[in-house]
Scaffold this motif. Structure first.
Motif, PDB file in Angstrom:
ATOM      1  N   SER A  22       0.955  -1.262  -0.081  1.00 55.09           N
ATOM      2  CA  SER A  22      -0.213  -0.020  -0.046  1.00 55.09           C
ATOM      3  C   SER A  22       0.822   1.188   0.084  1.00 55.09           C
ATOM      4  O   SER A  22       0.329   2.482  -0.121  1.00 55.09           O
ATOM      5  CB  SER A  22      -0.725  -0.110   1.127  1.00 55.09           C
ATOM      6  OG  SER A  22      -0.266  -0.340   2.394  1.00 55.09           O
ATOM      7  N   VAL A 437      -7.128  -8.503   4.544  1.00 56.91           N
ATOM      8  CA  VAL A 437      -7.921  -7.508   4.500  1.00 56.91           C
ATOM      9  C   VAL A 437      -7.769  -6.501   5.588  1.00 56.91           C
ATOM     10  O   VAL A 437      -8.631  -5.561   5.487  1.00 56.91           O
ATOM     11  CB  VAL A 437      -9.245  -8.047   4.547  1.00 56.91           C
ATOM     12  CG1 VAL A 437      -9.624  -9.134   3.683  1.00 56.91           C
ATOM     13  CG2 VAL A 437      -9.609  -8.691   5.897  1.00 56.91           C
ATOM     14  N   GLU A 440      -7.762  -2.583   4.064  1.00 53.03           N
ATOM     15  CA  GLU A 440      -9.485  -2.259   3.632  1.00 53.03           C
ATOM     16  C   GLU A 440     -10.091  -1.911   4.750  1.00 53.03           C
ATOM     17  O   GLU A 440     -10.913  -1.017   4.797  1.00 53.03           O
ATOM     18  CB  GLU A 440      -9.899  -3.277   2.731  1.00 53.03           C
ATOM     19  CG  GLU A 440     -11.266  -3.075   2.242  1.00 53.03           C
ATOM     20  CD  GLU A 440     -11.689  -4.143   1.321  1.00 53.03           C
ATOM     21  OE1 GLU A 440     -12.874  -3.978   0.785  1.00 53.03           O
ATOM     22  OE2 GLU A 440     -10.863  -5.084   0.982  1.00 53.03           O
ATOM     23  N   SER A 443      -9.489   1.227   6.761  1.00 52.78           N
ATOM     24  CA  SER A 443      -9.664   2.398   5.975  1.00 52.78           C
ATOM     25  C   SER A 443     -11.153   2.751   6.262  1.00 52.78           C
ATOM     26  O   SER A 443     -11.663   3.906   5.950  1.00 52.78           O
ATOM     27  CB  SER A 443      -9.334   2.504   4.542  1.00 52.78           C
ATOM     28  OG  SER A 443      -9.903   1.503   3.743  1.00 52.78           O
ATOM     29  N   SER A 444     -11.975   1.672   6.603  1.00 57.32           N
ATOM     30  CA  SER A 444     -13.546   1.365   6.617  1.00 57.32           C
ATOM     31  C   SER A 444     -13.837   1.949   7.966  1.00 57.32           C
ATOM     32  O   SER A 444     -14.917   2.479   8.136  1.00 57.32           O
ATOM     33  CB  SER A 444     -14.088   0.400   6.323  1.00 57.32           C
ATOM     34  OG  SER A 444     -13.545   0.020   4.680  1.00 57.32           O
TER      35      SER A 444
END
Length: 445
Positions: A22, A437, A440, A443-444
């Motif tokens: 990332s 994961v 992801e 970030s949520s």
């Protein structure tokens, strides 16, 4: 984010692997073979050179970096690297050091040595050891939510009452969450009908008193273990810091150090530690000091071989819990396979701490499970979070598969994380997340 990592040993390589997917990562190392290997194995740019030299840092374009991590095995090189990088740009600098003295100097003056954040591997290792002491069958322990929540990883021995039980049968403790089962290198999110086998490692999250109750169930033979009788073998920096931290917990450890000058120095500094000066492999001396009756023995000598020998000798003499420092990462599994209860690797501990720092914008706290196959993170829920204002049974299915809500802290009180529990803005939520994961998810939420 552009990241420059100087030092591609065990620490630097682990950090690079965790950031490469990332971020734009550049790795610098003096070993050309290691550089070539990294260029093929990771999605990074690896450069051969001395990271403390301004020419090498210019080649790595450190002047435009957002973050520079100095992670070689030499404290002075890491400090020089951070100082040199400040000449080229304004990257946030993280230095890995072994000696606590550098950390204490840096703490007195913000930005000393050109370092924005300093990580002391010897102190981190000692803190890791002290967290594990006294918790039967635990191989890893971390604290979250200002001490309200504890995460612990336990190994289920063949004598445990849990063998053959389902998770539903074993889940008898209020506010305790079974977050994962680690089996044969795989991470399994437990269901109610998941069966526990000997050799499994179980990750639980909950209040410390419930975690301890579970520990005594996981390892009934050690249920009476306390932490009043602790031997630390080795008066080096890790052993010294371990004894000091135990003193701060109100425990009066005993420490064995062979070198007379160092033994005298430790005894003069640590007033509540009883220091013995002899060879820790001298069985007659050990028996004379009732070594086998110890609740816990920490092997913190300078070599892996000596730590293995001391740990196995402690087990043979009847010690309940053995914790060994293992400098060579690939030896950890070997140590635990032959009978050492917990093997702690300073390089892995340090890599985890540095990686946590790089993720501070999205998480309150982060720890890694099973060699980075999973993470346990703490997040403070805000209005933008996918968890806010939703029942857990509604919000979690919308996140990537591989997430478990382990605990919820609300205004310094714990809330049971059940399916109909609504997570509110301001809650501190502890999540178990599959590494695949993790980016992801963070970030949520």
């Amino acid at each position: 984010m552009r990241v420059v990592i100087v030092g591609a040993g065990e620490v630097g390589s682990n950090i690079a692997a965790s950031l490469a997917d990332s971020h734009d990562v550049v790795v610098v190392d003096v070993d050309p073979d290691r550089v070539e290997e990294l260029n093929y194995s990771l999605d990074v740019l690896a450069i051969h050179g001395d990271g403390a030299a301004i020419e090498t840092l210019e080649e790595a374009d450190a002047g435009s970096a957002d973050l520079l991590i100095a992670s070689t095995d030499h404290d002075e090189t890491n400090l020089a690297t951070c100082g040199t990088s400040k000449v080229l740009g304004d990257a946030f600098t993280i230095a890995r050091v072994k000696h606590v003295g550098f950390l204490r100097t840096w703490e007195r003056s913000s930005g000393a040595f050109g370092v924005d954040f300093m990580v002391c591997s010897n102190l981190l290792t000692a803190e890791d050891i002290v967290q594990i002491i006294g918790l039967p069958a635990a191989v890893d322990v971390e604290w979250f939510a200002n001490g309200l929540v504890q995460m612990a990883e336990f190994e289920i021995g063949p004598e445990s009452h849990l063998v053959g039980q389902t998770v539903q049968e074993a889940d008898q403790f209020d506010l305790l969450t079974f977050a994962a089962i680690l089996r044969n290198g795989d991470v399994e999110l437990p269901r109610g009908d998941s069966t526990l086998d000997a050799g499994d490692r179980i990750v639980v999250i909950g209040p410390p008193e419930r975690v301890y109750q579970f520990a005594t169930t996981a390892s009934p033979n050690d249920a009476a273990t306390d932490t009043e009788n602790v031997f630390v073998v080795g008066g080096g920096e890790i052993g010294f810091q371990t004894a000091r931290l135990l003193q701060e917990r109100g425990i009066k450890p005993r420490l064995i150090e062979e070198d007379p000058d160092r033994a005298r120095e430790v005894a003069e500094t640590l007033s509540d530690t009883l220091v013995f000066q002899f060879d820790a492999t001298d069985t007659e001396a050990l028996e004379r000091e009732n070594f086998g009756a110890a609740d816990t023995v920490v092997a913190a000598l300078d070599s892996d071989q000596e730590n293995l020998l001391v740990s196995l000798l402690a087990k043979r003499l009847g010690v309940n819990q053995t914790i060994a420092v293992v400098e060579t990462g690939e030896y950890r599994d070997v140590f635990e396979a032959v009978g050492v209860d917990v093997a702690v690797n300073p390089r892995v501990v340090t890599a985890e701490e540095i990686t946590r720092i790089t993720r501070e914008e999205t998480t309150e706290k982060l720890t890694f499970i099973e060699d980075d196959r999973a993470e346990v993170i703490e997040v403070e829920v805000d209005e933008k979070s996918a968890l806010a204002g939703e029942m857990i049974r509604e919000s979690i299915p919308r996140l990537p598969k591989g997430v478990v809500v382990g605990a919820i802290a609300r205004e310094q009180e714990l809330v049971s994380p059940r399916g109909d529990t609504v997570i509110e803005v301001g809650d501190h939520v502890v999540l178990f997340v599959d590494e695949r994961v993790a980016e992801e998810v963070t970030s949520s939420v």
